[in-house]
Design a protein around this motif. Structure first.
Motif, PDB file in Angstrom:
ATOM      1  N   LEU A  13     -71.117 -43.169  75.423  1.00 18.02           N
ATOM      2  CA  LEU A  13     -72.050 -43.669  74.300  1.00 18.02           C
ATOM      3  C   LEU A  13     -72.707 -44.791  74.613  1.00 18.02           C
ATOM      4  CD1 LEU A  13     -69.327 -42.746  71.534  1.00 18.02           C
ATOM      5  CD2 LEU A  13     -71.250 -41.289  72.130  1.00 18.02           C
ATOM      6  N   LEU A  14     -73.653 -44.897  73.765  1.00 20.33           N
ATOM      7  CA  LEU A  14     -74.402 -46.218  73.876  1.00 20.33           C
ATOM      8  C   LEU A  14     -73.864 -47.146  72.804  1.00 20.33           C
ATOM      9  CD1 LEU A  14     -78.040 -44.920  74.513  1.00 20.33           C
ATOM     10  CD2 LEU A  14     -76.344 -45.911  76.089  1.00 20.33           C
ATOM     11  N   LYS A  15     -74.066 -48.396  72.854  1.00 22.21           N
ATOM     12  CA  LYS A  15     -73.496 -49.287  71.864  1.00 22.21           C
ATOM     13  C   LYS A  15     -74.124 -48.996  70.550  1.00 22.21           C
ATOM     14  CE  LYS A  15     -74.109 -52.948  74.441  1.00 22.21           C
ATOM     15  NZ  LYS A  15     -74.322 -54.505  74.570  1.00 22.21           N
ATOM     16  N   ASP A  16     -75.410 -48.472  70.358  1.00 24.12           N
ATOM     17  CA  ASP A  16     -76.126 -48.231  69.093  1.00 24.12           C
ATOM     18  C   ASP A  16     -75.810 -46.974  68.686  1.00 24.12           C
ATOM     19  OD1 ASP A  16     -77.573 -47.044  70.860  1.00 24.12           O
ATOM     20  OD2 ASP A  16     -79.480 -47.857  70.099  1.00 24.12           O
ATOM     21  N   SER A  17     -74.924 -45.991  68.974  1.00 21.43           N
ATOM     22  CA  SER A  17     -74.325 -44.883  68.638  1.00 21.43           C
ATOM     23  C   SER A  17     -73.873 -44.744  67.048  1.00 21.43           C
ATOM     24  CB  SER A  17     -73.370 -44.254  69.512  1.00 21.43           C
ATOM     25  OG  SER A  17     -73.901 -44.034  70.650  1.00 21.43           O
ATOM     26  N   ALA A  18     -74.455 -43.734  66.247  1.00 20.28           N
ATOM     27  CA  ALA A  18     -73.883 -43.688  65.273  1.00 20.28           C
ATOM     28  C   ALA A  18     -72.343 -43.383  64.931  1.00 20.28           C
ATOM     29  CB  ALA A  18     -74.589 -42.627  64.263  1.00 20.28           C
ATOM     30  N   PRO A  19     -71.800 -43.967  63.916  1.00 20.95           N
ATOM     31  CA  PRO A  19     -70.198 -43.795  63.623  1.00 20.95           C
ATOM     32  C   PRO A  19     -70.009 -42.238  63.796  1.00 20.95           C
ATOM     33  CG  PRO A  19     -71.024 -45.404  62.282  1.00 20.95           C
ATOM     34  CD  PRO A  19     -72.397 -44.795  62.992  1.00 20.95           C
ATOM     35  N   ALA A  20     -70.698 -41.227  63.402  1.00 25.18           N
ATOM     36  CA  ALA A  20     -70.307 -39.833  63.451  1.00 25.18           C
ATOM     37  C   ALA A  20     -70.488 -39.491  64.719  1.00 25.18           C
ATOM     38  CB  ALA A  20     -71.393 -39.198  62.532  1.00 25.18           C
ATOM     39  N   GLU A  21     -71.005 -40.231  65.524  1.00 27.76           N
ATOM     40  CA  GLU A  21     -71.275 -39.569  66.951  1.00 27.76           C
ATOM     41  C   GLU A  21     -70.018 -40.114  67.875  1.00 27.76           C
ATOM     42  OE1 GLU A  21     -74.108 -39.487  70.850  1.00 27.76           O
ATOM     43  OE2 GLU A  21     -74.707 -40.865  69.162  1.00 27.76           O
ATOM     44  N   LEU A  22     -69.583 -41.391  67.434  1.00 28.03           N
ATOM     45  CA  LEU A  22     -68.326 -41.974  67.929  1.00 28.03           C
ATOM     46  C   LEU A  22     -66.997 -41.244  67.724  1.00 28.03           C
ATOM     47  CD1 LEU A  22     -66.630 -44.150  69.307  1.00 28.03           C
ATOM     48  CD2 LEU A  22     -66.875 -45.523  67.206  1.00 28.03           C
ATOM     49  N   VAL A  26     -64.723 -39.127  70.342  1.00 29.49           N
ATOM     50  CA  VAL A  26     -63.297 -39.463  70.255  1.00 29.49           C
ATOM     51  C   VAL A  26     -62.399 -37.969  70.390  1.00 29.49           C
ATOM     52  CG1 VAL A  26     -61.416 -40.388  68.965  1.00 29.49           C
ATOM     53  CG2 VAL A  26     -63.191 -41.886  69.560  1.00 29.49           C
ATOM     54  N   ARG A  27     -62.911 -37.345  69.275  1.00 29.97           N
ATOM     55  CA  ARG A  27     -62.152 -35.884  69.015  1.00 29.97           C
ATOM     56  C   ARG A  27     -62.434 -35.241  70.497  1.00 29.97           C
ATOM     57  NH1 ARG A  27     -64.237 -34.973  63.001  1.00 29.97           N
ATOM     58  NH2 ARG A  27     -62.282 -36.141  62.038  1.00 29.97           N
ATOM     59  N   ALA A  28     -63.551 -35.105  71.108  1.00 28.29           N
ATOM     60  CA  ALA A  28     -63.921 -34.330  72.225  1.00 28.29           C
ATOM     61  C   ALA A  28     -62.841 -34.980  73.358  1.00 28.29           C
ATOM     62  CB  ALA A  28     -65.256 -34.628  72.671  1.00 28.29           C
ATOM     63  N   ALA A  29     -62.583 -36.253  73.543  1.00 29.55           N
ATOM     64  CA  ALA A  29     -61.942 -36.969  74.613  1.00 29.55           C
ATOM     65  C   ALA A  29     -60.408 -36.549  74.227  1.00 29.55           C
ATOM     66  CB  ALA A  29     -61.996 -38.322  74.500  1.00 29.55           C
ATOM     67  N   ALA A  30     -59.919 -36.514  73.110  1.00 29.17           N
ATOM     68  CA  ALA A  30     -58.641 -36.218  72.658  1.00 29.17           C
ATOM     69  C   ALA A  30     -58.256 -34.743  72.907  1.00 29.17           C
ATOM     70  CB  ALA A  30     -58.314 -36.346  71.207  1.00 29.17           C
ATOM     71  N   ALA A  31     -59.382 -33.761  72.931  1.00 33.20           N
ATOM     72  CA  ALA A  31     -59.037 -32.643  73.327  1.00 33.20           C
ATOM     73  C   ALA A  31     -59.231 -32.249  74.763  1.00 33.20           C
ATOM     74  CB  ALA A  31     -60.153 -31.623  72.381  1.00 33.20           C
ATOM     75  N   GLY A  32     -59.516 -33.333  75.349  1.00 32.57           N
ATOM     76  CA  GLY A  32     -59.652 -33.011  77.039  1.00 32.57           C
ATOM     77  C   GLY A  32     -61.040 -32.483  77.367  1.00 32.57           C
ATOM     78  N   ASP A  33     -62.055 -33.005  76.497  1.00 29.45           N
ATOM     79  CA  ASP A  33     -63.234 -32.406  76.843  1.00 29.45           C
ATOM     80  C   ASP A  33     -64.259 -33.661  77.189  1.00 29.45           C
ATOM     81  OD1 ASP A  33     -63.054 -29.780  76.237  1.00 29.45           O
ATOM     82  OD2 ASP A  33     -63.435 -30.036  74.163  1.00 29.45           O
ATOM     83  N   THR A  34     -65.209 -33.569  77.577  1.00 29.90           N
ATOM     84  CA  THR A  34     -66.326 -34.652  77.807  1.00 29.90           C
ATOM     85  C   THR A  34     -67.426 -34.671  76.996  1.00 29.90           C
ATOM     86  OG1 THR A  34     -65.893 -34.284  80.212  1.00 29.90           O
ATOM     87  CG2 THR A  34     -67.842 -35.619  79.880  1.00 29.90           C
ATOM     88  N   TYR A  35     -67.634 -36.066  76.645  1.00 26.83           N
ATOM     89  CA  TYR A  35     -68.766 -36.148  75.571  1.00 26.83           C
ATOM     90  C   TYR A  35     -69.870 -37.081  76.252  1.00 26.83           C
ATOM     91  CZ  TYR A  35     -71.465 -36.766  71.402  1.00 26.83           C
ATOM     92  OH  TYR A  35     -72.888 -37.027  70.733  1.00 26.83           O
ATOM     93  N   LEU A  36     -71.061 -36.751  76.184  1.00 28.31           N
ATOM     94  CA  LEU A  36     -72.153 -37.750  76.677  1.00 28.31           C
ATOM     95  C   LEU A  36     -73.299 -37.669  75.611  1.00 28.31           C
ATOM     96  CD1 LEU A  36     -73.029 -36.209  80.576  1.00 28.31           C
ATOM     97  CD2 LEU A  36     -71.736 -38.686  79.539  1.00 28.31           C
ATOM     98  N   SER A  37     -73.383 -38.943  75.188  1.00 29.70           N
ATOM     99  CA  SER A  37     -74.751 -39.024  74.299  1.00 29.70           C
ATOM    100  C   SER A  37     -75.968 -38.156  74.876  1.00 29.70           C
ATOM    101  CB  SER A  37     -74.839 -40.388  73.779  1.00 29.70           C
ATOM    102  OG  SER A  37     -75.437 -41.102  74.782  1.00 29.70           O
ATOM    103  N   PRO A  38     -76.896 -37.867  73.786  1.00 31.77           N
ATOM    104  CA  PRO A  38     -77.942 -37.351  74.496  1.00 31.77           C
ATOM    105  C   PRO A  38     -78.768 -38.061  75.425  1.00 31.77           C
ATOM    106  CG  PRO A  38     -77.948 -36.783  72.369  1.00 31.77           C
ATOM    107  CD  PRO A  38     -76.815 -37.953  72.344  1.00 31.77           C
ATOM    108  N   SER A  39     -78.745 -39.600  75.018  1.00 35.27           N
ATOM    109  CA  SER A  39     -79.504 -40.447  76.293  1.00 35.27           C
ATOM    110  C   SER A  39     -78.949 -40.552  77.576  1.00 35.27           C
ATOM    111  CB  SER A  39     -79.816 -41.716  75.438  1.00 35.27           C
ATOM    112  OG  SER A  39     -78.746 -42.365  75.044  1.00 35.27           O
ATOM    113  N   ALA A  40     -77.310 -40.553  77.312  1.00 33.12           N
ATOM    114  CA  ALA A  40     -76.637 -40.742  78.598  1.00 33.12           C
ATOM    115  C   ALA A  40     -76.811 -39.337  79.567  1.00 33.12           C
ATOM    116  CB  ALA A  40     -75.003 -40.794  78.078  1.00 33.12           C
ATOM    117  N   ALA A  41     -76.870 -38.182  78.700  1.00 29.35           N
ATOM    118  CA  ALA A  41     -76.986 -37.043  79.572  1.00 29.35           C
ATOM    119  C   ALA A  41     -78.395 -37.093  80.244  1.00 29.35           C
ATOM    120  CB  ALA A  41     -76.827 -35.814  78.405  1.00 29.35           C
TER     121      ALA A  41
END
Length: 67
Positions: A13-22, A26-41
């Motif tokens: 995630l980028l530092k300026d990501s919205a709290p909802a995106e954070l 975190v939920r994706a990581a806890a489930a064993g998934d990967t999460y990339l913000s759109p700009s990171a992708a």
């Protein structure tokens, strides 16, 4: 970012990501998934397209007894 992901990072995630995106990340990581913000992708895709990032393909291992 690519180095962190290649060494087992669960997402980016980028530092300026919205709290909802954070929370979503975190939920994706806890489930064993990967999460990339759109700009990171976009950065990952651009790096792969320009040949700056090496692509390593792994064949998933099959757990015994599962099909």
């Amino acid at each position: 970012m690519l180095r962190a992901l290649s060494q087992g990072g669960a997402g980016f995630l980028l530092k300026d990501s919205a709290p909802a995106e954070l929370i979503q990340a975190v939920r994706a990581a806890a489930a064993g998934d990967t999460y990339l913000s759109p700009s990171a992708a976009r950065h990952v895709v651009d790096s792969l397209a320009s040949g700056q990032a090496a692509v390593r393909c792994r064949t998933p291992t099959r757990e015994s007894g599962s099909m």
